[in-house]
Design a protein around this motif. Structure first.
Motif, PDB file in Angstrom:
ATOM      1  N   ALA A 349       3.323  34.948  46.600  1.00 24.75           N
ATOM      2  CA  ALA A 349       3.316  36.431  46.416  1.00 24.75           C
ATOM      3  C   ALA A 349       4.013  36.876  45.180  1.00 24.75           C
ATOM      4  CB  ALA A 349       3.909  37.154  47.571  1.00 24.75           C
ATOM      5  N   ASP A 350       3.216  37.435  44.093  1.00 25.01           N
ATOM      6  CA  ASP A 350       3.998  37.733  42.697  1.00 25.01           C
ATOM      7  C   ASP A 350       4.952  38.794  43.069  1.00 25.01           C
ATOM      8  OD1 ASP A 350       2.435  36.041  41.387  1.00 25.01           O
ATOM      9  OD2 ASP A 350       1.028  37.564  40.760  1.00 25.01           O
ATOM     10  N   ASN A 351       5.960  38.617  42.425  1.00 24.87           N
ATOM     11  CA  ASN A 351       7.240  39.648  42.034  1.00 24.87           C
ATOM     12  C   ASN A 351       7.452  40.240  43.430  1.00 24.87           C
ATOM     13  OD1 ASN A 351       8.577  41.638  40.693  1.00 24.87           O
ATOM     14  ND2 ASN A 351       7.140  43.151  40.799  1.00 24.87           N
ATOM     15  N   TYR A 352       7.732  39.341  44.537  1.00 23.98           N
ATOM     16  CA  TYR A 352       7.981  39.835  45.737  1.00 23.98           C
ATOM     17  C   TYR A 352       9.690  39.935  46.166  1.00 23.98           C
ATOM     18  CZ  TYR A 352       4.048  41.030  48.524  1.00 23.98           C
ATOM     19  OH  TYR A 352       3.032  41.697  49.336  1.00 23.98           O
ATOM     20  N   SER A 353      10.326  39.193  45.273  1.00 22.78           N
ATOM     21  CA  SER A 353      11.521  38.682  45.578  1.00 22.78           C
ATOM     22  C   SER A 353      12.434  40.034  45.090  1.00 22.78           C
ATOM     23  CB  SER A 353      12.229  37.626  44.917  1.00 22.78           C
ATOM     24  OG  SER A 353      12.220  37.870  43.655  1.00 22.78           O
ATOM     25  N   LEU A 354      13.585  40.530  46.116  1.00 20.52           N
ATOM     26  CA  LEU A 354      14.345  41.616  46.056  1.00 20.52           C
ATOM     27  C   LEU A 354      15.673  40.944  45.498  1.00 20.52           C
ATOM     28  CD1 LEU A 354      13.235  43.128  49.523  1.00 20.52           C
ATOM     29  CD2 LEU A 354      13.024  44.131  47.338  1.00 20.52           C
ATOM     30  N   ASP A 355      16.387  41.656  44.588  1.00 17.19           N
ATOM     31  CA  ASP A 355      17.434  41.440  43.887  1.00 17.19           C
ATOM     32  C   ASP A 355      18.496  42.000  44.734  1.00 17.19           C
ATOM     33  OD1 ASP A 355      18.050  43.591  42.829  1.00 17.19           O
ATOM     34  OD2 ASP A 355      17.343  43.203  40.877  1.00 17.19           O
ATOM     35  N   TRP A 356      20.013  41.391  44.576  1.00 16.62           N
ATOM     36  CA  TRP A 356      20.913  41.875  45.365  1.00 16.62           C
ATOM     37  C   TRP A 356      21.305  43.416  45.154  1.00 16.62           C
ATOM     38  CZ3 TRP A 356      25.460  44.103  43.131  1.00 16.62           C
ATOM     39  CH2 TRP A 356      25.839  43.763  41.715  1.00 16.62           C
ATOM     40  N   LYS A 357      20.774  43.992  43.906  1.00 18.14           N
ATOM     41  CA  LYS A 357      21.022  45.283  43.784  1.00 18.14           C
ATOM     42  C   LYS A 357      20.068  46.043  44.713  1.00 18.14           C
ATOM     43  CE  LYS A 357      22.644  44.691  39.064  1.00 18.14           C
ATOM     44  NZ  LYS A 357      22.352  44.907  37.657  1.00 18.14           N
ATOM     45  N   GLU A 358      18.878  45.603  44.834  1.00 15.67           N
ATOM     46  CA  GLU A 358      17.730  46.266  45.527  1.00 15.67           C
ATOM     47  C   GLU A 358      18.330  46.087  47.199  1.00 15.67           C
ATOM     48  OE1 GLU A 358      13.490  45.841  43.667  1.00 15.67           O
ATOM     49  OE2 GLU A 358      14.541  43.966  43.566  1.00 15.67           O
ATOM     50  N   ALA A 359      18.659  44.909  47.459  1.00 16.07           N
ATOM     51  CA  ALA A 359      19.164  44.708  48.776  1.00 16.07           C
ATOM     52  C   ALA A 359      20.400  45.597  49.287  1.00 16.07           C
ATOM     53  CB  ALA A 359      19.377  43.228  49.211  1.00 16.07           C
ATOM     54  N   PHE A 360      20.984  45.740  48.370  1.00 16.32           N
ATOM     55  CA  PHE A 360      22.218  46.649  48.339  1.00 16.32           C
ATOM     56  C   PHE A 360      21.783  48.380  48.674  1.00 16.32           C
ATOM     57  CE2 PHE A 360      25.281  49.431  46.233  1.00 16.32           C
ATOM     58  CZ  PHE A 360      26.430  49.358  47.351  1.00 16.32           C
ATOM     59  N   TYR A 361      20.864  48.552  47.993  1.00 22.33           N
ATOM     60  CA  TYR A 361      20.139  49.732  48.034  1.00 22.33           C
ATOM     61  C   TYR A 361      19.744  49.955  49.307  1.00 22.33           C
ATOM     62  CZ  TYR A 361      16.307  53.150  48.203  1.00 22.33           C
ATOM     63  OH  TYR A 361      15.494  54.343  48.321  1.00 22.33           O
ATOM     64  N   LEU A 362      18.881  48.946  50.052  1.00 19.78           N
ATOM     65  CA  LEU A 362      18.390  49.164  51.141  1.00 19.78           C
ATOM     66  C   LEU A 362      19.482  49.222  52.330  1.00 19.78           C
ATOM     67  CD1 LEU A 362      15.459  46.375  51.180  1.00 19.78           C
ATOM     68  CD2 LEU A 362      15.276  48.842  50.684  1.00 19.78           C
ATOM     69  N   ALA A 363      20.391  48.520  52.116  1.00 23.92           N
ATOM     70  CA  ALA A 363      21.729  48.582  53.041  1.00 23.92           C
ATOM     71  C   ALA A 363      22.571  49.980  53.263  1.00 23.92           C
ATOM     72  CB  ALA A 363      22.663  47.590  52.889  1.00 23.92           C
ATOM     73  N   THR A 364      22.060  50.827  52.006  1.00 21.74           N
ATOM     74  CA  THR A 364      23.099  52.146  51.937  1.00 21.74           C
ATOM     75  C   THR A 364      21.933  53.299  51.979  1.00 21.74           C
ATOM     76  OG1 THR A 364      23.140  51.854  49.591  1.00 21.74           O
ATOM     77  CG2 THR A 364      25.025  50.797  51.052  1.00 21.74           C
ATOM     78  N   LEU A 365      21.446  53.595  50.611  1.00 20.69           N
ATOM     79  CA  LEU A 365      20.724  54.891  50.355  1.00 20.69           C
ATOM     80  C   LEU A 365      19.521  54.861  51.074  1.00 20.69           C
ATOM     81  CD1 LEU A 365      20.875  57.648  49.100  1.00 20.69           C
ATOM     82  CD2 LEU A 365      20.038  56.655  47.011  1.00 20.69           C
ATOM     83  N   GLY A 366      18.852  53.431  50.898  1.00 14.65           N
ATOM     84  CA  GLY A 366      17.540  53.291  51.655  1.00 14.65           C
ATOM     85  C   GLY A 366      17.709  53.620  53.100  1.00 14.65           C
ATOM     86  N   GLY A 367      18.708  52.985  53.733  1.00 10.14           N
ATOM     87  CA  GLY A 367      18.897  53.097  55.351  1.00 10.14           C
ATOM     88  C   GLY A 367      19.077  54.627  55.476  1.00 10.14           C
ATOM     89  N   ALA A 368      19.821  55.437  54.679  1.00 12.40           N
ATOM     90  CA  ALA A 368      20.266  56.781  54.730  1.00 12.40           C
ATOM     91  C   ALA A 368      18.737  57.648  54.838  1.00 12.40           C
ATOM     92  CB  ALA A 368      21.162  57.321  53.691  1.00 12.40           C
ATOM     93  N   LYS A 369      17.857  57.290  53.805  1.00 11.94           N
ATOM     94  CA  LYS A 369      16.479  57.907  53.637  1.00 11.94           C
ATOM     95  C   LYS A 369      15.722  57.678  54.918  1.00 11.94           C
ATOM     96  CE  LYS A 369      16.108  58.031  48.693  1.00 11.94           C
ATOM     97  NZ  LYS A 369      16.219  59.226  48.166  1.00 11.94           N
ATOM     98  N   ALA A 370      15.713  56.172  55.421  1.00  8.34           N
ATOM     99  CA  ALA A 370      15.025  56.003  56.537  1.00  8.34           C
ATOM    100  C   ALA A 370      15.248  56.820  57.763  1.00  8.34           C
ATOM    101  CB  ALA A 370      15.111  54.488  56.762  1.00  8.34           C
TER     102      ALA A 370
END
Ligand code: GUN
Ligand code: FE
Length: 444
Positions: A349-370
């Motif tokens: 799957a092209d360009n699927y990997s998430l780097d540590w900064k994106e994963a950190f976003y999901l754990a914080t601001l992404g979760g808040a948005k969700a």
């Protein structure tokens, strides 16, 4: 905190899903909120002008930084006594053999209260300042979880689980009882009038809830303006079964859509096997997804294509999904998020990997948005509540050693290295303090 507190040193947070900010400066907290921030130069100017004379000033050391508290968008509090057990079975078997028999025990409020006190303390110790909980089927048992959350000052959504379809464990209620108990639960949580805690209407999933219950629950959520949570498309057998018992629906999501539970205040866990049409539907309806990589791999449910969900404008947060997941820390979910996305990329799957900064976003601001809390938490914008972790990357006795070697050329790069190391190999020993709405809450 009634007195103003000012932290001086490094802090890091996500501005948005693409941008991580690592800053050197100060953050002022007053009555639990961030009231001012700025650079080190600004701090020094204000300091010499006497502007911090009334503040408690906390100077961070070279190995410390402040980050937003972690947000666990999907976790089953009653399942903790099973953590790490039974994970060699697939989802539906695991539910019948391990999960439902344990959850039945929460008719005992004394047992419930003891477990929930432990759960909330464990999560705070691990840096989870906000959790979106599934309780059990029981009204009084789940109110014990509410009490534990309030006692330890965590921010949370708590849901009394609803089920009205038969299972081997006899763990379900009649539709009438479910609707009555859910409404009573919602009212009782709202009666606390505590802004840290909110009720969430919680149909377990379409295997254990019929259309009548799902639509009745949607009406209750709508009446009280509260959120909903459930599971969707976690496992192939589950999906086939849901389609078998709902022959008029073309997809799992259609079952939920027909019951009017897909909307902006709805968060769905897993979403591993969505069709393109379902992705489109969730995106259009504004439904968020709780990505639960630990349970998706432990129960061999599948690899969730998070990049594809994000590219389709679905808001994603992370969930530990204990005890389908074997770890109660969002740091583990961050690492597995990176690993699962890398596996998908390695499979082509092209360009699927998430780097540590994106994963950190999901754990914080992404979760808040969700969880629709991003006006309050998720990063350090002035005006938001101070839900935060004080990290020491080289805490004595912790998992990370410091060496007399560095590639960092300045203080910012040094702070990025501290954060990166914490994300990849830190644990609770590196979390010195946990703040929820400005209050220090780490208890064990
Ligand atoms: N689907 C329905 N209930 C559950 C649960 O408790 N855990 C997980 N992982 N999936 C579910
Ligand atoms: Fe779950």
């Amino acid at each position: 905190m009634t007195r103003k507190h000012t932290f001086v040193g490094a802090y890091a947070h996500s501005d948005n899903k693409r941008q991580l900010s690592v800053c050197f400066g100060f953050l002022t907290i007053e009555n639990g909120k961030i009231t001012q921030k700025g650079s080190i130069e600004e701090f020094e100017e204000l300091l010499s002008a006497g502007k911090f004379s009334e503040h408690i000033v906390i100077n961070l050391s070279d190995s410390q930084l402040i980050i937003p508290g972690f947000i666990d968008c999907h976790i089953h509090a009653p399942q903790f006594p099973n953590i790490g057990l039974g994970l060699d079975r697939p989802l539906l078997e695991w539910l019948d053999k391990y999960t439902f028999p344990l959850e039945k025990k929460y008719s005992d409020t004394v047992f419930a209260s003891k477990v929930y006190d432990q759960v909330v303390q464990r999560l705070l110790k691990n840096g989870t300042t906000t959790a979106c909980y599934f309780g059990s089927l029981h009204l009084d048992g789940t109110l014990e979880l509410v009490k534990s959350v309030l006692k330890y000052h965590q921010r949370a959504f708590v849901g009394k689980v609803s089920m009205n379809l038969q299972n081997d464990a006899g763990y379900y209620n009649s539709t009438e009882k479910e609707l009555q108990d859910t409404e009573e639960f919602v009212q009782k949580v709202l009666d606390y009038k505590n802004e840290l805690i909110q009720p969430v209407v919680t149909p377990r999933f379409a295997v254990s809830c019929d259309h009548q219950l799902l639509s009745g629950l949607a009406m209750i959520a709508n009446k009280y303006g509260c959120s909903m949570q459930s599971h969707v498309c976690e496992n192939l057998k589950e999906i086939n079964y849901v389609l078998e018992i709902n022959p008029r629906c073309k997809s799992y999501c259609e079952v939920y859509d027909k019951s009017k539970i897909l909307h902006e205040k709805c968060i769905m866990a897993h979403a591993v096997h969505l069709t393109d049409e379902e992705i489109d539907l969730l995106s259009k309806k504004g439904v968020s997804v709780a990505h639960c990589p630990a349970s998706n791999t432990r129960l061999k449910s599948g690899l969730c294509p998070v990049r594809k969900l994000l590219d389709n404008n679905i808001v994603v947060g992370l969930g530990t999904d204990v005890s389908g997941g074997d770890s109660a820390t969002i740091l583990d979910a961050v690492r597995r998020t990176m690993d699962v996305s890398t596996c998908l990329e390695l499979q082509g799957a092209d360009n699927y990997s998430l780097d540590w900064k994106e994963a950190f976003y999901l754990a914080t601001l992404g979760g808040a948005k969700a969880l629709n809390l991003d006006d309050k938490i998720g990063n350090f914008e002035v005006g938001k509540d101070f839900d935060a972790l004080l990290i020491d990357a080289y805490a004595p006795g912790g998992p990370i050693d410091e060496y007399e070697y560095t590639v960092d050329e300045n203080k910012e790069e040094h702070a990025v290295s501290l954060l990166q190391r914490f994300i990849y190999l830190g644990d609770d020993r590196n979390i010195l303090q946990v703040y929820v709405k400005g209050k220090s809450v780490k208890t064990i």
